[in-house]
Design a protein around this motif. Structure first.
Motif, PDB file in Angstrom:
ATOM      1  N   ILE A 158      24.402   7.992  55.836  1.00  0.00           N
ATOM      2  CA  ILE A 158      25.524   7.678  54.953  1.00  0.00           C
ATOM      3  C   ILE A 158      26.300   6.483  55.503  1.00  0.00           C
ATOM      4  O   ILE A 158      26.654   5.557  54.781  1.00  0.00           O
ATOM      5  N   GLN A 159      26.511   6.488  56.819  1.00  0.00           N
ATOM      6  CA  GLN A 159      27.303   5.406  57.412  1.00  0.00           C
ATOM      7  C   GLN A 159      26.637   4.037  57.273  1.00  0.00           C
ATOM      8  O   GLN A 159      27.297   3.059  56.940  1.00  0.00           O
ATOM      9  N   THR A 160      25.326   3.994  57.534  1.00  0.00           N
ATOM     10  CA  THR A 160      24.674   2.683  57.448  1.00  0.00           C
ATOM     11  C   THR A 160      24.577   2.229  55.998  1.00  0.00           C
ATOM     12  O   THR A 160      24.721   1.046  55.711  1.00  0.00           O
ATOM     13  N   MET A 161      24.370   3.184  55.070  1.00  0.00           N
ATOM     14  CA  MET A 161      24.353   2.806  53.654  1.00  0.00           C
ATOM     15  C   MET A 161      25.697   2.185  53.270  1.00  0.00           C
ATOM     16  O   MET A 161      25.749   1.126  52.646  1.00  0.00           O
ATOM     17  N   LEU A 162      26.781   2.838  53.683  1.00  0.00           N
ATOM     18  CA  LEU A 162      28.102   2.304  53.354  1.00  0.00           C
ATOM     19  C   LEU A 162      28.306   0.942  54.017  1.00  0.00           C
ATOM     20  O   LEU A 162      28.803  -0.001  53.403  1.00  0.00           O
ATOM     21  N   ARG A 163      27.912   0.849  55.287  1.00  0.00           N
ATOM     22  CA  ARG A 163      28.079  -0.409  56.010  1.00  0.00           C
ATOM     23  C   ARG A 163      27.384  -1.564  55.284  1.00  0.00           C
ATOM     24  O   ARG A 163      27.902  -2.668  55.185  1.00  0.00           O
ATOM     25  N   ASP A 164      26.186  -1.261  54.764  1.00  0.00           N
ATOM     26  CA  ASP A 164      25.404  -2.319  54.136  1.00  0.00           C
ATOM     27  C   ASP A 164      25.899  -2.657  52.731  1.00  0.00           C
ATOM     28  O   ASP A 164      25.563  -3.705  52.196  1.00  0.00           O
ATOM     29  N   LEU A 185      22.345  11.265  49.518  1.00  0.00           N
ATOM     30  CA  LEU A 185      22.464  11.191  50.974  1.00  0.00           C
ATOM     31  C   LEU A 185      23.253  12.378  51.527  1.00  0.00           C
ATOM     32  O   LEU A 185      22.982  12.848  52.632  1.00  0.00           O
ATOM     33  N   ILE A 186      24.227  12.866  50.728  1.00  0.00           N
ATOM     34  CA  ILE A 186      24.979  14.039  51.178  1.00  0.00           C
ATOM     35  C   ILE A 186      24.064  15.262  51.225  1.00  0.00           C
ATOM     36  O   ILE A 186      24.075  16.031  52.197  1.00  0.00           O
ATOM     37  N   LEU A 212      11.198  -1.251  69.381  1.00  0.00           N
ATOM     38  CA  LEU A 212      12.384  -2.083  69.568  1.00  0.00           C
ATOM     39  C   LEU A 212      12.750  -2.784  68.267  1.00  0.00           C
ATOM     40  O   LEU A 212      13.921  -2.800  67.861  1.00  0.00           O
ATOM     41  N   SER A 213      11.744  -3.332  67.582  1.00  0.00           N
ATOM     42  CA  SER A 213      12.113  -4.069  66.375  1.00  0.00           C
ATOM     43  C   SER A 213      12.529  -3.093  65.270  1.00  0.00           C
ATOM     44  O   SER A 213      13.441  -3.374  64.491  1.00  0.00           O
ATOM     45  N   GLU A 214      11.906  -1.909  65.244  1.00  0.00           N
ATOM     46  CA  GLU A 214      12.351  -0.863  64.322  1.00  0.00           C
ATOM     47  C   GLU A 214      13.817  -0.492  64.589  1.00  0.00           C
ATOM     48  O   GLU A 214      14.625  -0.373  63.663  1.00  0.00           O
ATOM     49  N   SER A 215      14.137  -0.331  65.849  1.00  0.00           N
ATOM     50  CA  SER A 215      15.504   0.068  66.234  1.00  0.00           C
ATOM     51  C   SER A 215      16.506  -1.011  65.862  1.00  0.00           C
ATOM     52  O   SER A 215      17.584  -0.725  65.341  1.00  0.00           O
ATOM     53  N   LEU A 216      16.135  -2.262  66.145  1.00  0.00           N
ATOM     54  CA  LEU A 216      17.047  -3.347  65.813  1.00  0.00           C
ATOM     55  C   LEU A 216      17.274  -3.410  64.303  1.00  0.00           C
ATOM     56  O   LEU A 216      18.379  -3.627  63.831  1.00  0.00           O
ATOM     57  N   ALA A 217      16.211  -3.172  63.537  1.00  0.00           N
ATOM     58  CA  ALA A 217      16.336  -3.201  62.075  1.00  0.00           C
ATOM     59  C   ALA A 217      17.311  -2.124  61.606  1.00  0.00           C
ATOM     60  O   ALA A 217      18.092  -2.323  60.688  1.00  0.00           O
ATOM     61  N   LEU A 218      17.264  -0.975  62.282  1.00  0.00           N
ATOM     62  CA  LEU A 218      18.157   0.120  61.901  1.00  0.00           C
ATOM     63  C   LEU A 218      19.603  -0.189  62.274  1.00  0.00           C
ATOM     64  O   LEU A 218      20.529   0.120  61.532  1.00  0.00           O
ATOM     65  N   ILE A 219      19.742  -0.811  63.431  1.00  0.00           N
ATOM     66  CA  ILE A 219      21.089  -1.005  63.972  1.00  0.00           C
ATOM     67  C   ILE A 219      21.815  -2.176  63.310  1.00  0.00           C
ATOM     68  O   ILE A 219      23.007  -2.102  63.036  1.00  0.00           O
ATOM     69  N   LEU A 220      21.069  -3.262  63.075  1.00  0.00           N
ATOM     70  CA  LEU A 220      21.736  -4.455  62.555  1.00  0.00           C
ATOM     71  C   LEU A 220      21.993  -4.307  61.062  1.00  0.00           C
ATOM     72  O   LEU A 220      21.169  -3.751  60.338  1.00  0.00           O
ATOM     73  N   PRO A 221      23.133  -4.773  60.585  1.00  0.00           N
ATOM     74  CA  PRO A 221      23.452  -4.633  59.160  1.00  0.00           C
ATOM     75  C   PRO A 221      22.457  -5.375  58.267  1.00  0.00           C
ATOM     76  O   PRO A 221      21.931  -6.406  58.652  1.00  0.00           O
ATOM     77  N   ARG A 222      22.206  -4.778  57.103  1.00  0.00           N
ATOM     78  CA  ARG A 222      21.381  -5.449  56.090  1.00  0.00           C
ATOM     79  C   ARG A 222      22.316  -5.889  54.976  1.00  0.00           C
ATOM     80  O   ARG A 222      22.703  -5.091  54.138  1.00  0.00           O
ATOM     81  N   ARG A 223      22.736  -7.098  55.013  1.00  0.00           N
ATOM     82  CA  ARG A 223      23.629  -7.571  53.942  1.00  0.00           C
ATOM     83  C   ARG A 223      23.057  -8.824  53.336  1.00  0.00           C
ATOM     84  O   ARG A 223      22.514  -9.652  54.031  1.00  0.00           O
TER      85      ARG A 223
END
Lengths: 399, 381
Positions: free
Chosen positions: A255-261, A382-383, B370-381
């Motif tokens: 939920i948090q990453t969806m909101l962040r994005d 997501l909830i 590592l690249s999977e993790s970075l993809a998860l962590i970094l914002p997708r905007r």
């Protein structure tokens, strides 16, 4: 050889003795809570007697009175505890037991000032309280002329004598945490983050008789396994007051990453809070909790302004208790230190509330803006996913 | 599970586990006891010490068993001046040492010992001219970290040794070999090392056991007093399972030395290639090129290293933020800061450390995690 007598603890009941017709229920709950917290120390009875609970160990010679005192003070509803001697008889017995009791107090040989305070609950007893005090005082002075002098204003020792069907003598009072017995006010769900505030909020509401369960929002990988362990440690500390706690751990990173994005940064914290409240309400209803408890304090951070709290509350349909709402941080920290959660709370692990923080969050949000932003988000799905991933852990530091 | 945190600790070799188990079962006697059970344990410990001494090229009597690196270091730093009160109360070290050294020096400083920390350069190498200047004043002890636990930087011991011989021949040298034993060449005699500290669990031995080398004729005040075991240098019942486990691990480690060098170098090449291909985020390799191949310190700009560690951990890949000793406190590495690396870069540092038990295929798998993790962590905007 000391005179034969029973060694017991007196647990004094506070405001529940005022509870009119419900008093029996309250006292019964309190006695049961006490019994449960003490039973691992050995066989004992908890006996109700006027506005006092008598804790009577079967085998006082092998009973850890100090530990029992400590545990008793942690049970909400107890105002104070006295380790006491209990015995029957008339005035000669009272005098002899007083002298015998004082021998223990004076064992180190140092001189002390003292006074005697008496209460006569048994009005059939021939002497009135002042006379009892006077006679006991005289007997003590006679027995310990080199060690005792009278000082009624600031005595080192105050010997209290209570004349009842069985008499009581004690000189020591340990303060309890007061409040109402846990479980007499229904059940609520505490949002437990790992910070300083939420354990204090839980403590305060439990002290009003609420039974608590906890929900924790976990944001792996943005929070670590140690952060979760810290939350469990906090729940453990809290369980010393509430009894065994269940902590519902909700995986919340999705939920948090969806909101962040997808959400403007300045609305992120607010919409995250709204999502948390929705999840919490769902769990609360499943678990029979009738209210939510949070550690929010008005104006402490951007998500805790009046506007923000109103927008947060708008998504749930049950009372949200915020016992810290009018406290400043220092006052909260003072309680946290007193209940021994502070040192655990300040361990430096990220918690779900600090994972994504905007530099300038909105402090005067509008409900309609939130609703509009949420309209196209996959929140519902997501909830459900988060609730499916829920893991419940039971925490109890003591039996 | 891929374990790339070998600078924190290494998994024990099977031979280590066997040696510990055997010793616990068959050599439970107290080595100081006057009967057969005690004597058997004593003889096994003695034999293990002789093997360790041969590997280090020293005499058995020059070795003291301790609980590990921290105790060995504490014993030397605190015990040297205490046993030699007429020496100048001055100790020289560097700002990039392990906390076991730095904290002990702080305590000594508060008790009146002058402590001087010389700088390291961007490669993590001690600044030789600064060291030379520091040694211009009479000094009792120089303490140096041979291989840095956070960056893998290796001190140029030949140069340092000749500098010491030239400007401070009286000054004793303590070498912290916790990360270097069996990994880089060790020439205690040639370098004039008076004291050296070792820890078994950094070379696949058990935790809670280590070595202190004190050259013959040197004097130290013991840290622990009691039954006078180990010639009074370290009281406390000796630890046959630890000692035998350590000796077994050292034996295997030295035997597999070539394999160790090949594997860790090959894995480092794969990792460096893969890191160079990451374009989501600026990557800076902070370990010096000439450092220990097994330790790779990398910074991912703007990424909280603990988040990356968590994401990798969830995927079964174990790496570390700075050192395990400070990871729990979320501090920016003092070692990287001492190297002059900007705080913003240093606070995003991740340490990948490998061992002879790792495989090159694990490095490939690590890169995709590592690249999977970075993809998860970094914002997708």
């Amino acid at each position: 050889m000391p005179l034969p007598h029973d060694r017991i603890l007196l647990a004094r009941i506070g405001e529940i003795s005022l509870k009119g017709l419900n008093r029996g229920d309250f006292e019964g709950k309190l006695a049961a809570n006490l019994q449960r917290r003490l039973k691992s120390l050995g066989d004992l009875r908890v006996v109700r007697s006027q506005s006092i609970l008598r804790i009577e160990p079967s085998d006082p010679d092998h009973f850890d009175f100090e530990e029992a005192i400590r545990r008793t003070t942690f049970v909400f509803g107890i105002v104070s505890v006295n380790p006491a001697r209990s015995f029957g008889g008339g005035m000669p017995e009272i005098l002899a037991q007083s002298v015998d009791h004082m021998a223990g107090v004076l064992a180190d040989g140092r001189p002390r000032t003292f006074k005697v305070e008496s209460r006569r609950s048994d009005k059939r007893f021939p002497l009135e309280s002042p006379a009892i005090s006077r006679d006991v005082g005289a007997a003590l002075l006679q027995a310990y002329p080199d060690q005792l002098t009278v000082d009624v204003k600031h005595p080192d020792v105050t010997l209290r004598v209570e004349v009842r069907d069985t008499h009581l003598i004690f000189d020591r009072t340990v303060r309890g945490h007061r409040g109402l017995p846990v479980g007499t006010a229904g059940k609520a769900l505490l949002l437990l983050s790992g910070g300083i505030d939420s354990p204090v909020a839980g403590y305060m509401m439990a002290s009003r008789g609420l039974e608590l369960e906890c929900v924790h929002f976990q944001s792996m990988p943005f929070t670590s396994e140690r952060a979760l362990e810290k939350v469990m440690d906090l729940a453990g500390k809290l369980s010393l007051y509430t009894g065994r706690l269940q902590v519902h751990v909700v995986p919340f990173a999705g939920i948090q990453t969806m909101l962040r994005d997808r959400i403007p940064e300045d609305m992120l914290t607010l919409l995250t809070r709204r999502a948390m409240m929705r999840v919490a309400e769902r769990i609360a209803r499943q678990r029979g909790c009738k209210a939510l408890v949070t550690g929010e304090s008005l104006g402490q951070v951007a998500s805790q302004t009046l506007h923000a709290l109103a927008v947060t509350d708008a998504v749930v349909d049950m009372p949200v208790f915020r016992p810290l709402i009018g406290l400043d941080k220092d006052a909260t920290i003072e309680v946290a230190r007193r209940i021994d959660t502070f040192e655990t709370s300040i361990q430096p692990y990220e918690d779900c509330c600090t994972v994504f923080v905007a530099k300038h969050p909105k402090t005067r949000p509008h409900r309609s803006d939130c609703d509009a932003l949420e309209k196209d988000l996959p929140l519902a799905g997501l909830i459900e996913e988060a609730l499916l991933g829920l893991v419940t852990r039971k925490v109890a530091l003591e039996p | 599970m891929v374990y790339f945190d070998n600078a924190a600790t290494t998994p024990p070799f099977p031979e280590t586990v066997d040696a510990v188990a055997t010793a616990m079962r068959d050599l439970f006697g107290n080595p100081a006891s006057p009967h057969r059970a005690g004597f058997d344990a004593e003889r096994a410990v003695k034999d293990a010490k002789e093997r360790l001494a041969r590997q280090l090229g020293v005499l058995p009597e020059e070795l003291i068993f301790t609980s590990g690196g921290t105790e060995s270091i504490n014993t030397v730093l605190s015990g040297h001046l205490a046993a030699n009160p007429r020496l100048p109360a001055r100790i020289v070290s560097t700002g990039a040492e392990h906390p076991a050294v730095l904290r002990t020096l702080e305590r000594l400083a508060s008790r009146g010992v002058e402590t001087v920390l010389v700088g390291v350069d961007r490669q993590g190498t001690v600044c030789l001219d600064e060291l030379e200047r520091a040694l211009g004043t009479p000094t009792s002890l120089v303490s140096l970290l041979h291989v840095n636990n956070e960056t893998g930087a290796v001190q140029p011991m030949d140069e340092i040794a000749s500098l010491l011989r030239r400007v401070a021949p009286e000054t004793a040298l303590h070498l912290d070999c916790v990360q270097s034993f069996g990994k880089v060449p060790l020439a205690l005699h040639r370098w004039g090392v008076r004291f050296a500290s070792f820890s078994a669990h950094k070379f696949h031995g058990p935790k809670g056991i280590g070595l202190l080398y004190a050259a013959k004729g040197s004097r130290l005040e013991p840290l622990l007093l009691g039954g006078g075991q180990q010639g009074g240098m370290r009281s406390g019942t000796e630890n046959p399972p630890g000692v035998l486990g350590m000796a077994a691990a050292a034996g295997v480690f030295v035997r597999r030395h070539d394999e160790y060098l090949e594997k860790t170098a090959a894995i480092r090449r794969i990792l460096l290639d893969g890191l160079a291909r990451i374009d989501r985020v600026p990557v800076a390799v902070l370990s010096p090129p000439a450092g220990l191949p097994a330790i790779l310190n990398v910074s991912f700009a703007g990424v909280k290293p603990q988040t990356l560690v968590n994401a990798l951990s969830e995927r079964g890949f174990f790496v570390s933020t700075v050192s395990a000793c400070s990871a729990k406190r979320n501090l920016t590495s003092h070692v990287l800061l001492a190297m002059g690396i900007p705080e913003a870069v240093a606070s995003s540092a991740l340490r990948i450390s490998t061992s002879v038990l790792n495989e090159t295929a694990e490095a490939e798998a690590f890169l995709s995690a590592l690249s999977e993790s970075l993809a998860l962590i970094l914002p997708r905007r």
